[in-house]
Scaffold this motif. Structure first.
Motif, PDB file in Angstrom:
ATOM      1  N   GLY A 143       0.853  -1.213  -0.212  1.00 34.56           N
ATOM      2  CA  GLY A 143       0.211   0.171  -0.115  1.00 34.56           C
ATOM      3  C   GLY A 143       1.300   1.073  -0.067  1.00 34.56           C
ATOM      4  O   GLY A 143       0.574   2.077  -0.594  1.00 34.56           O
ATOM      5  N   ALA A 144       2.017   1.435   0.776  1.00 32.05           N
ATOM      6  CA  ALA A 144       2.621   1.890   0.405  1.00 32.05           C
ATOM      7  C   ALA A 144       3.706   3.048  -0.754  1.00 32.05           C
ATOM      8  O   ALA A 144       3.385   3.382  -1.465  1.00 32.05           O
ATOM      9  CB  ALA A 144       3.641   2.576   1.902  1.00 32.05           C
ATOM     10  N   VAL A 145       3.729   1.844  -1.267  1.00 28.12           N
ATOM     11  CA  VAL A 145       4.057   1.707  -2.845  1.00 28.12           C
ATOM     12  C   VAL A 145       3.114   2.314  -3.895  1.00 28.12           C
ATOM     13  O   VAL A 145       3.182   3.153  -4.483  1.00 28.12           O
ATOM     14  CB  VAL A 145       4.520   0.049  -4.043  1.00 28.12           C
ATOM     15  CG1 VAL A 145       5.087   0.487  -4.474  1.00 28.12           C
ATOM     16  CG2 VAL A 145       6.460  -0.347  -2.300  1.00 28.12           C
ATOM     17  N   ALA A 146       2.209   2.149  -3.617  1.00 30.45           N
ATOM     18  CA  ALA A 146       0.867   2.169  -3.944  1.00 30.45           C
ATOM     19  C   ALA A 146       0.510   4.122  -4.227  1.00 30.45           C
ATOM     20  O   ALA A 146      -0.022   4.451  -4.877  1.00 30.45           O
ATOM     21  CB  ALA A 146      -0.249   1.508  -3.988  1.00 30.45           C
ATOM     22  N   CYS A 147       1.061   4.481  -2.549  1.00 29.68           N
ATOM     23  CA  CYS A 147       1.036   5.986  -2.545  1.00 29.68           C
ATOM     24  C   CYS A 147       1.615   7.113  -3.764  1.00 29.68           C
ATOM     25  O   CYS A 147       1.359   7.917  -3.950  1.00 29.68           O
ATOM     26  CB  CYS A 147       1.260   6.292  -0.927  1.00 29.68           C
ATOM     27  SG  CYS A 147      -0.142   5.392  -0.130  1.00 29.68           S
ATOM     28  N   PHE A 148       2.629   6.034  -4.025  1.00 34.04           N
ATOM     29  CA  PHE A 148       3.362   6.749  -5.520  1.00 34.04           C
ATOM     30  C   PHE A 148       3.465   6.509  -6.144  1.00 34.04           C
ATOM     31  O   PHE A 148       3.588   7.679  -7.794  1.00 34.04           O
ATOM     32  CB  PHE A 148       5.444   6.364  -4.702  1.00 34.04           C
ATOM     33  CG  PHE A 148       5.860   6.790  -3.747  1.00 34.04           C
ATOM     34  CD1 PHE A 148       6.369   7.877  -4.120  1.00 34.04           C
ATOM     35  CD2 PHE A 148       5.753   5.784  -2.365  1.00 34.04           C
ATOM     36  CE1 PHE A 148       6.852   7.538  -2.402  1.00 34.04           C
ATOM     37  CE2 PHE A 148       6.775   5.837  -1.735  1.00 34.04           C
ATOM     38  CZ  PHE A 148       6.997   7.296  -1.234  1.00 34.04           C
ATOM     39  N   VAL A 149       2.278   5.860  -7.014  1.00 31.12           N
ATOM     40  CA  VAL A 149       1.988   5.559  -8.351  1.00 31.12           C
ATOM     41  C   VAL A 149       0.783   5.904  -8.618  1.00 31.12           C
ATOM     42  O   VAL A 149       0.095   6.222  -9.950  1.00 31.12           O
ATOM     43  CB  VAL A 149       2.118   3.856  -7.983  1.00 31.12           C
ATOM     44  CG1 VAL A 149       1.045   3.325  -9.475  1.00 31.12           C
ATOM     45  CG2 VAL A 149       3.685   3.436  -8.278  1.00 31.12           C
ATOM     46  N   PHE A 150      -0.536   5.928  -7.841  1.00 31.15           N
ATOM     47  CA  PHE A 150      -2.057   6.389  -7.801  1.00 31.15           C
ATOM     48  C   PHE A 150      -1.962   8.061  -7.473  1.00 31.15           C
ATOM     49  O   PHE A 150      -1.120   8.047  -6.116  1.00 31.15           O
ATOM     50  CB  PHE A 150      -2.476   5.660  -7.227  1.00 31.15           C
ATOM     51  CG  PHE A 150      -2.503   3.796  -8.028  1.00 31.15           C
ATOM     52  CD1 PHE A 150      -3.454   4.015  -8.942  1.00 31.15           C
ATOM     53  CD2 PHE A 150      -2.385   3.165  -7.077  1.00 31.15           C
ATOM     54  CE1 PHE A 150      -3.055   2.465  -9.525  1.00 31.15           C
ATOM     55  CE2 PHE A 150      -2.385   1.851  -7.718  1.00 31.15           C
ATOM     56  CZ  PHE A 150      -2.366   1.518  -8.614  1.00 31.15           C
ATOM     57  N   ASP A 151      -2.493   8.807  -7.455  1.00 32.32           N
ATOM     58  CA  ASP A 151      -2.579  10.312  -6.627  1.00 32.32           C
ATOM     59  C   ASP A 151      -4.356  10.128  -6.332  1.00 32.32           C
ATOM     60  O   ASP A 151      -4.714   8.758  -6.144  1.00 32.32           O
ATOM     61  CB  ASP A 151      -3.623  11.034  -8.603  1.00 32.32           C
ATOM     62  CG  ASP A 151      -4.736  10.679  -9.204  1.00 32.32           C
ATOM     63  OD1 ASP A 151      -5.805   9.783  -8.879  1.00 32.32           O
ATOM     64  OD2 ASP A 151      -4.594  11.240 -10.074  1.00 32.32           O
ATOM     65  N   GLU A 152      -4.313  10.850  -5.711  1.00 28.12           N
ATOM     66  CA  GLU A 152      -5.621  11.092  -5.072  1.00 28.12           C
ATOM     67  C   GLU A 152      -7.146  10.399  -5.405  1.00 28.12           C
ATOM     68  O   GLU A 152      -8.183   9.985  -4.966  1.00 28.12           O
ATOM     69  CB  GLU A 152      -6.282  12.174  -4.559  1.00 28.12           C
ATOM     70  CG  GLU A 152      -6.408  13.418  -5.025  1.00 28.12           C
ATOM     71  CD  GLU A 152      -5.064  14.352  -5.765  1.00 28.12           C
ATOM     72  OE1 GLU A 152      -5.394  15.085  -6.338  1.00 28.12           O
ATOM     73  OE2 GLU A 152      -3.882  13.540  -5.688  1.00 28.12           O
ATOM     74  N   GLU A 153      -7.092  10.587  -6.666  1.00 28.90           N
ATOM     75  CA  GLU A 153      -8.316   9.657  -7.654  1.00 28.90           C
ATOM     76  C   GLU A 153      -8.021   8.460  -7.531  1.00 28.90           C
ATOM     77  O   GLU A 153      -9.678   8.307  -8.470  1.00 28.90           O
ATOM     78  CB  GLU A 153      -8.978  10.597  -8.521  1.00 28.90           C
ATOM     79  CG  GLU A 153      -9.084  12.163  -8.239  1.00 28.90           C
ATOM     80  CD  GLU A 153     -10.603  12.560  -7.560  1.00 28.90           C
ATOM     81  OE1 GLU A 153     -11.108  12.082  -7.375  1.00 28.90           O
ATOM     82  OE2 GLU A 153     -10.113  13.177  -6.516  1.00 28.90           O
ATOM     83  N   GLY A 154      -7.293   7.905  -7.428  1.00 25.97           N
ATOM     84  CA  GLY A 154      -6.772   6.468  -7.902  1.00 25.97           C
ATOM     85  C   GLY A 154      -6.485   6.278  -9.280  1.00 25.97           C
ATOM     86  O   GLY A 154      -6.314   4.822 -10.094  1.00 25.97           O
ATOM     87  N   ASN A 155      -6.196   7.080 -10.293  1.00 22.93           N
ATOM     88  CA  ASN A 155      -5.458   7.253 -11.356  1.00 22.93           C
ATOM     89  C   ASN A 155      -4.007   7.017 -11.124  1.00 22.93           C
ATOM     90  O   ASN A 155      -3.427   7.531 -10.041  1.00 22.93           O
ATOM     91  CB  ASN A 155      -5.843   8.190 -12.603  1.00 22.93           C
ATOM     92  CG  ASN A 155      -6.842   8.712 -12.379  1.00 22.93           C
ATOM     93  OD1 ASN A 155      -8.278   8.031 -12.612  1.00 22.93           O
ATOM     94  ND2 ASN A 155      -7.507   9.659 -11.944  1.00 22.93           N
TER      95      ASN A 155
END
Length: 166
Positions: A143-155
């Motif tokens: 999930g921490a990695v996803a914070c760098f890959v997705f913006d606040e809208e999930g894109n």
């Protein structure tokens, strides 16, 4: 991920339980009040109430074989019930430490997929029953990695997230 959840909920509970009776003598002013869960013929006190009610025979979610065992299934079911699940089909996402991920992933998927849930929280008029329609297992920390890959809208972000000083 499509947009944000309308009314996101969260739930925290220490991973402990102890056997309980939950029965009343009809002396409510002198009795200890606590939440309990009925799970396949057994009654348990869970979470923060455990040490308030008893310090004997506590069960704790520990050890490398804790993933997908009966206690793990119980903790997940209680959390889902506390979050409002009452019946139907559930898509479940679980996490496992990276060092145990390869060893436990498939067993976690198989066990939860083949374990329909039936439990009652204190105050429920009828049991809550559901099954898992899909189970996904990821390494803890992903999930921490996803914070760098997705913006606040999930894109997906357009740039290289780990480029430059990070």
């Amino acid at each position: 991920l499509k947009g944000k959840a309308k009314n996101p909920k969260s739930f925290y509970m220490p991973s402990v339980r102890a056997a309980a009776t939950g029965e009343s003598l009809g002396l409510s002013q002198f009795e200890m009040d606590y939440e309990y869960v009925d799970w396949y013929g057994n009654r348990y006190v869970v979470g923060d109430d455990v040490v308030r009610v008893t310090r004997r025979h506590l069960e704790r979610h520990l050890g490398q074989d804790r993933y997908a065992n009966e206690f793990h299934q119980f903790l997940v079911a209680v959390a889902l019930a506390k979050l409002g699940v009452t019946s139907g089909k559930v898509n479940l996402t679980l996490f496992c430490p990276p060092s145990l991920f390869k060893q436990h992933r498939q067993n976690m998927i198989d066990t939860f997929m083949n374990a329909p849930v039936k439990l009652s929280l204190k105050g429920d008029k009828k049991p809550r029953e559901w099954s898992y329609e899909q189970v996904s297992v990821y390494p803890e920390g992903i999930g921490a990695v996803a914070c760098f890959v997705f913006d606040e809208e999930g894109n997906m972000v357009d740039s290289e997230p780990l480029q430059g000083q990070t």
